[in-house]
Write a protein that holds these residues in place. Structure first.
Motif, PDB file in Angstrom:
ATOM      1  N   ASN A  63      -6.241  12.222  -7.437  1.00 65.33           N
ATOM      2  CA  ASN A  63      -5.703  11.305  -6.701  1.00 65.33           C
ATOM      3  C   ASN A  63      -4.043  11.024  -6.734  1.00 65.33           C
ATOM      4  O   ASN A  63      -3.495  10.919  -5.633  1.00 65.33           O
ATOM      5  CB  ASN A  63      -6.075   9.741  -7.060  1.00 65.33           C
ATOM      6  CG  ASN A  63      -7.520   9.653  -6.614  1.00 65.33           C
ATOM      7  OD1 ASN A  63      -7.921  10.037  -5.368  1.00 65.33           O
ATOM      8  ND2 ASN A  63      -8.428   8.942  -7.343  1.00 65.33           N
ATOM      9  N   LYS A  94      -2.872  13.781  -4.699  1.00 67.41           N
ATOM     10  CA  LYS A  94      -2.931  13.459  -3.204  1.00 67.41           C
ATOM     11  C   LYS A  94      -1.819  12.518  -2.798  1.00 67.41           C
ATOM     12  O   LYS A  94      -1.185  12.941  -1.717  1.00 67.41           O
ATOM     13  CB  LYS A  94      -4.344  12.875  -2.915  1.00 67.41           C
ATOM     14  CG  LYS A  94      -4.909  12.793  -1.913  1.00 67.41           C
ATOM     15  CD  LYS A  94      -6.477  12.251  -1.461  1.00 67.41           C
ATOM     16  CE  LYS A  94      -6.184  10.797  -1.794  1.00 67.41           C
ATOM     17  NZ  LYS A  94      -7.676  10.269  -1.735  1.00 67.41           N
ATOM     18  N   PRO A 149       0.799  -1.330   0.101  1.00 69.60           N
ATOM     19  CA  PRO A 149       0.040   0.011  -0.057  1.00 69.60           C
ATOM     20  C   PRO A 149       0.898   1.150   0.024  1.00 69.60           C
ATOM     21  O   PRO A 149       0.518   2.184  -0.691  1.00 69.60           O
ATOM     22  CB  PRO A 149      -0.745  -0.063   1.331  1.00 69.60           C
ATOM     23  CG  PRO A 149      -0.862  -1.519   1.627  1.00 69.60           C
ATOM     24  CD  PRO A 149       0.401  -2.271   1.074  1.00 69.60           C
ATOM     25  N   LEU A 206      -3.064  17.973   4.365  1.00 68.11           N
ATOM     26  CA  LEU A 206      -3.289  16.444   3.923  1.00 68.11           C
ATOM     27  C   LEU A 206      -4.713  16.040   4.429  1.00 68.11           C
ATOM     28  O   LEU A 206      -5.253  15.367   3.210  1.00 68.11           O
ATOM     29  CB  LEU A 206      -2.025  15.791   4.594  1.00 68.11           C
ATOM     30  CG  LEU A 206      -2.097  14.137   3.827  1.00 68.11           C
ATOM     31  CD1 LEU A 206      -1.917  14.475   2.198  1.00 68.11           C
ATOM     32  CD2 LEU A 206      -0.952  13.508   4.351  1.00 68.11           C
ATOM     33  N   ARG A 207      -5.098  16.157   5.453  1.00 70.35           N
ATOM     34  CA  ARG A 207      -6.568  15.729   5.979  1.00 70.35           C
ATOM     35  C   ARG A 207      -7.462  16.452   4.921  1.00 70.35           C
ATOM     36  O   ARG A 207      -8.511  15.709   4.690  1.00 70.35           O
ATOM     37  CB  ARG A 207      -6.570  16.154   7.341  1.00 70.35           C
ATOM     38  CG  ARG A 207      -8.187  15.488   7.659  1.00 70.35           C
ATOM     39  CD  ARG A 207      -8.527  16.110   9.153  1.00 70.35           C
ATOM     40  NE  ARG A 207      -9.604  15.338   9.593  1.00 70.35           N
ATOM     41  CZ  ARG A 207     -10.687  15.448   9.705  1.00 70.35           C
ATOM     42  NH1 ARG A 207     -11.137  16.739   9.212  1.00 70.35           N
ATOM     43  NH2 ARG A 207     -11.672  14.711  10.165  1.00 70.35           N
ATOM     44  N   ARG A 233       1.696   5.995  -7.632  1.00 74.37           N
ATOM     45  CA  ARG A 233       0.804   6.953  -8.031  1.00 74.37           C
ATOM     46  C   ARG A 233       1.338   8.160  -8.250  1.00 74.37           C
ATOM     47  O   ARG A 233       1.067   8.919  -9.124  1.00 74.37           O
ATOM     48  CB  ARG A 233      -0.609   6.873  -7.090  1.00 74.37           C
ATOM     49  CG  ARG A 233      -1.368   6.070  -7.420  1.00 74.37           C
ATOM     50  CD  ARG A 233      -2.531   5.798  -6.117  1.00 74.37           C
ATOM     51  NE  ARG A 233      -3.013   4.394  -6.159  1.00 74.37           N
ATOM     52  CZ  ARG A 233      -3.870   3.888  -6.947  1.00 74.37           C
ATOM     53  NH1 ARG A 233      -4.569   4.668  -7.787  1.00 74.37           N
ATOM     54  NH2 ARG A 233      -4.333   2.812  -7.004  1.00 74.37           N
ATOM     55  N   VAL A 247      -7.455  14.335   2.152  1.00 75.10           N
ATOM     56  CA  VAL A 247      -7.694  12.963   1.946  1.00 75.10           C
ATOM     57  C   VAL A 247      -9.039  12.717   2.721  1.00 75.10           C
ATOM     58  O   VAL A 247      -9.785  12.014   1.809  1.00 75.10           O
ATOM     59  CB  VAL A 247      -6.728  12.086   2.983  1.00 75.10           C
ATOM     60  CG1 VAL A 247      -7.179  10.852   3.318  1.00 75.10           C
ATOM     61  CG2 VAL A 247      -5.154  12.301   2.196  1.00 75.10           C
ATOM     62  N   VAL A 248      -9.453  13.298   3.508  1.00 76.93           N
ATOM     63  CA  VAL A 248     -10.686  13.080   4.403  1.00 76.93           C
ATOM     64  C   VAL A 248     -11.742  13.853   3.682  1.00 76.93           C
ATOM     65  O   VAL A 248     -12.952  13.387   3.399  1.00 76.93           O
ATOM     66  CB  VAL A 248     -10.599  13.214   5.699  1.00 76.93           C
ATOM     67  CG1 VAL A 248     -11.850  12.875   6.472  1.00 76.93           C
ATOM     68  CG2 VAL A 248      -9.393  12.395   6.513  1.00 76.93           C
ATOM     69  N   ILE A 293       1.036  12.853   0.118  1.00 80.76           N
ATOM     70  CA  ILE A 293       1.278  12.112   1.084  1.00 80.76           C
ATOM     71  C   ILE A 293       2.690  11.579   1.133  1.00 80.76           C
ATOM     72  O   ILE A 293       3.316  11.503   2.310  1.00 80.76           O
ATOM     73  CB  ILE A 293       0.392  10.779   0.830  1.00 80.76           C
ATOM     74  CG1 ILE A 293      -1.135  10.886   0.894  1.00 80.76           C
ATOM     75  CG2 ILE A 293       0.730   9.583   1.875  1.00 80.76           C
ATOM     76  CD1 ILE A 293      -2.161   9.956   0.659  1.00 80.76           C
ATOM     77  N   LEU A 307      -3.022   2.403 -13.215  1.00 79.14           N
ATOM     78  CA  LEU A 307      -2.453   1.680 -12.192  1.00 79.14           C
ATOM     79  C   LEU A 307      -3.597   0.818 -11.031  1.00 79.14           C
ATOM     80  O   LEU A 307      -4.437   1.712 -10.689  1.00 79.14           O
ATOM     81  CB  LEU A 307      -1.548   2.946 -11.229  1.00 79.14           C
ATOM     82  CG  LEU A 307      -0.584   2.293 -10.431  1.00 79.14           C
ATOM     83  CD1 LEU A 307       0.782   1.739 -11.128  1.00 79.14           C
ATOM     84  CD2 LEU A 307      -0.133   3.306  -9.548  1.00 79.14           C
ATOM     85  N   THR A 308      -3.051  -0.213 -10.764  1.00 80.81           N
ATOM     86  CA  THR A 308      -4.028  -0.736  -9.901  1.00 80.81           C
ATOM     87  C   THR A 308      -3.629  -0.727  -8.431  1.00 80.81           C
ATOM     88  O   THR A 308      -2.353  -0.409  -8.292  1.00 80.81           O
ATOM     89  CB  THR A 308      -4.105  -2.372 -10.167  1.00 80.81           C
ATOM     90  OG1 THR A 308      -3.088  -2.863  -9.919  1.00 80.81           O
ATOM     91  CG2 THR A 308      -4.695  -2.723 -11.641  1.00 80.81           C
ATOM     92  N   GLY A 309      -4.432  -1.370  -7.588  1.00 79.51           N
ATOM     93  CA  GLY A 309      -3.986  -1.310  -6.110  1.00 79.51           C
ATOM     94  C   GLY A 309      -2.743  -1.806  -5.658  1.00 79.51           C
ATOM     95  O   GLY A 309      -2.167  -1.846  -4.579  1.00 79.51           O
ATOM     96  N   ILE A 343       1.356   3.950  -3.326  1.00 78.50           N
ATOM     97  CA  ILE A 343       1.408   5.702  -3.259  1.00 78.50           C
ATOM     98  C   ILE A 343       2.217   6.143  -3.706  1.00 78.50           C
ATOM     99  O   ILE A 343       1.930   7.172  -4.636  1.00 78.50           O
ATOM    100  CB  ILE A 343       1.008   5.878  -1.661  1.00 78.50           C
ATOM    101  CG1 ILE A 343      -0.370   5.542  -1.103  1.00 78.50           C
ATOM    102  CG2 ILE A 343       1.244   7.410  -1.609  1.00 78.50           C
ATOM    103  CD1 ILE A 343      -1.544   6.148  -1.547  1.00 78.50           C
TER     104      ILE A 343
END
Lengths: 294, 309
Positions: free
Chosen positions: A258, A261, A27, A228-229, A34, A232-233, A265, A45-47, A31
């Protein structure tokens, strides 16, 4: 440690451990992938992807050239660097005083510290106190917040207690006062705990988000974690978009939120990753030894 | 060379004299005391607001336990306490065995590069802020591009938006906490395993003990004390369900399900301006917290000889 080199159970355990490590690693690397992908291709791009699609630095260019992000990084760095220096200095100097044998009133001070350690003040009140001190919306509120952590103070005291008393006595006979003994003897001999505890403080300051979000309200005081919050949130894109100058010269049809973002991060992770080798060397071994000793 | 001073005439100088002689020492102590007084004791003192009605102008009015009564008559607050305890307990019980199992598994690969690699990777999440972790996990759990859902759909399951479903959000909290802390929390157990004397293994092997016997008869008993200590001390922090984590994993569809005392205080106090009510909730939490920390500390001291400090 036991038995032959390769046995079936050992292979199974190795497999499980590898899966755990991958679950922790992928994970994070995803990031990164990405963030370094081209905005037009990042959707491919996949997870589980760990290699950027169409390597590009445009996301970082957009993020870092944004004055709001730049300001937030500056604020975070100020709080972290100044805060850590303050914390370290006052933790060590207090630990030095509290380890002096002829200190009058040591017991009441220690009881006072234990009360502070176990009773958490409410943050509505902390907010009010910052307000009354006119520290709200000042970066100094975050520098001073939890400046001397009692737990680290006690660790520092245990360390200073191990410095041979005769060294300090000798300096005193040569005419040095407490301040001189502290600066010339205690500080240089405490390099390892200073580094370890400094790391604790620095990481806490860099990562602190809730207190920064309530103490610092104006946009030019925002720190990176709070910004960042927002991305993201709250998925608030308004800050990140709008760098059109850069886009004109870069063959990018449209920025991918994304990917931006992800780039932010990554920026928030960079200091931790830079310190990570030092963390592993001192901090981890310190915790490990502490675990054995206790 | 340092013991050349003459013995003072009065072997026990008066305290006042001592303070005067070491003036500079007390001056050095001053900043920390001032700091604690301003940023710790003052806010604790100000928590008396829980017993007062807040007035913008003029003095606050003493009302006794009015706000506590109001608080406990609010159905939301009861729900908030339940949420706090459930989330904390889930984390406490479900996550407790993980670092132990992880340490035992790592122990099978002592002195290998593989073990070091796994360890280095597993510590990293502990140092990331909850905002960063939330950012990573939002991608990780994304219904369209996230790794978890891609694996699920690959095996023919339906994709889920774990972050907006009430049935799964608490599990996301537990799982992300595991992801963040499992590696780091294993350090203490790993240290205990490394501390075991090699002669014990030798002796056991001479007696014909296999891998299983060595683990159950030697390794696990050595982990018992850290296990008990950590478990007891965790109980002391059950009122803290993880404010930063929840603030970063929250959204409108699940907010009521993961609303804890800390988020309640934040909302009531700093967002809605109901200062007295929020303070009462916070004081309730702090007092229970102190009782739990103190009792678990003494329990731990009694059972294992180790406390929180």
């Amino acid at each position: 440690m036991v038995g032959k080199k390769f046995t079936l159970p050992k292979l199974a355990i190795g497999l499980v451990l590898s899966l755990i490590a991958l679950a922790m690693f992928i994970p994070v690397i995803n990031i990164f992938a990405r963030a370094f992908s081209h905005p037009d291709k990042v959707h491919e791009l996949t997870g589980l992807g760990v290699i950027p699609k169409g390597f590009s630095l445009i996301n970082f260019q957009v993020v870092l050239s944004n004055p709001i992000v730049g300001q937030a990084i500056g604020n975070s760095l100020f709080i972290t660097i100044v805060g850590t220096c303050f914390s370290l200095f006052f933790t060590t100097i207090t630990a030095y005083v509290l380890t002096r044998k002829n200190l009058v009133g040591k017991t009441p001070i220690m009881i006072f510290l234990i009360i502070i350690m176990i009773f958490e003040p409410g943050y509505v009140q902390e907010y009010f106190v910052m307000k009354d001190l006119h520290l709200l919306d000042s970066l100094w509120s975050m520098v001073l917040y939890r400046m001397v952590n009692v737990f680290y103070l006690v660790i520092m005291m245990r360390f200073i207690e191990e410095i041979p008393e005769s060294l300090m006595e000798a300096a005193k006979i040569d005419g040095a006062g407490h301040m001189r003994v502290f600066v010339r003897i205690v500080l240089p001999l405490s390099r390892i705990p200073l580094l370890t505890i400094g790391m604790f403080y620095a990481i806490a300051k860099w990562n602190e988000f809730f207190k920064s979000s309530i103490f610092l309200s104006s946009p030019n005081k925002t720190v990176l974690q709070v910004l960042l919050r927002q991305f993201v949130v709250e998925r608030d894109t308004s800050t990140l978009v709008g760098i059109t100058e850069l886009l004109k010269n870069s063959n990018v049809a449209q920025l991918d939120f994304n990917a931006l973002k992800a780039a932010t991060i990554v920026v928030a992770m960079v200091p931790i990753l830079m310190l990570y080798p030092i963390i592993l060397k001192y901090y981890t071994s310190g915790v490990m030894e502490g675990g054995v000793k206790e | 060379m340092s013991r050349m001073r003459t013995v003072p005439a009065d072997p026990k100088p008066s305290k006042l004299k001592q303070i005067r002689a070491d003036k500079i020492l007390y001056l050095m102590l001053l900043p920390a005391i001032a700091f604690y007084a301003l940023f710790h004791i003052w806010p604790i003192y100000e928590m008396k607001l829980a017993f007062y009605d807040y007035r913008i102008i003029g003095d606050d009015v003493f009302v006794g336990f009015k706000h506590f009564k109001e608080l406990f008559n609010t159905p939301i607050f009861t729900q908030v306490i339940v949420n706090t305890l459930v989330i904390s307990a889930m984390k406490m019980f479900l996550l407790f065995p993980l670092p132990i199992l992880f340490a035992l598994a790592l122990n099978e690969f002592m002195n290998s590069g593989f073990r070091k690699t796994v360890q280095v990777v597993s510590y990293l999440p502990h140092f990331l802020s909850w905002v960063v972790i939330a950012g990573v996990w939002y991608e990780f759990l994304s219904p369209s591009t996230g790794a978890i859902n891609q694996i699920l759909t690959f095996f023919g399951f339906q994709a889920h938006d774990f972050l907006t479903e009430k049935s799964s959000i608490r599990w996301v909290l537990v799982a992300s906490e595991a992801w963040r802390s499992m590696g780091w929390d294993s350090i203490i157990y790993l240290a205990a395993i490394i501390g075991i004397s090699p002669t014990l293994y030798e002796a056991a092997r001479v007696d014909g003990a296999g891998r299983w016997h060595i683990m159950t008869r030697i390794v696990l008993p050595h982990l018992f004390i850290p296990m008990v200590t950590i478990f007891i001390l965790n109980i002391g922090f059950i009122m803290n369900a993880g404010l930063d984590q929840i603030l970063n994993f929250t959204n409108d569809s699940v907010a009521s399900h993961i609303d804890i005392i800390d988020t309640f205080v934040y909302r009531m106090g700093l967002l809605n301006g109901q200062y007295s009510l929020a303070t009462a909730a916070n004081l309730f939490k702090s007092v229970i917290g102190v009782i739990l920390v103190l009792s678990t500390h003494f329990l731990s001291k009694k059972m294992t000889g180790k406390g929180a400090w």
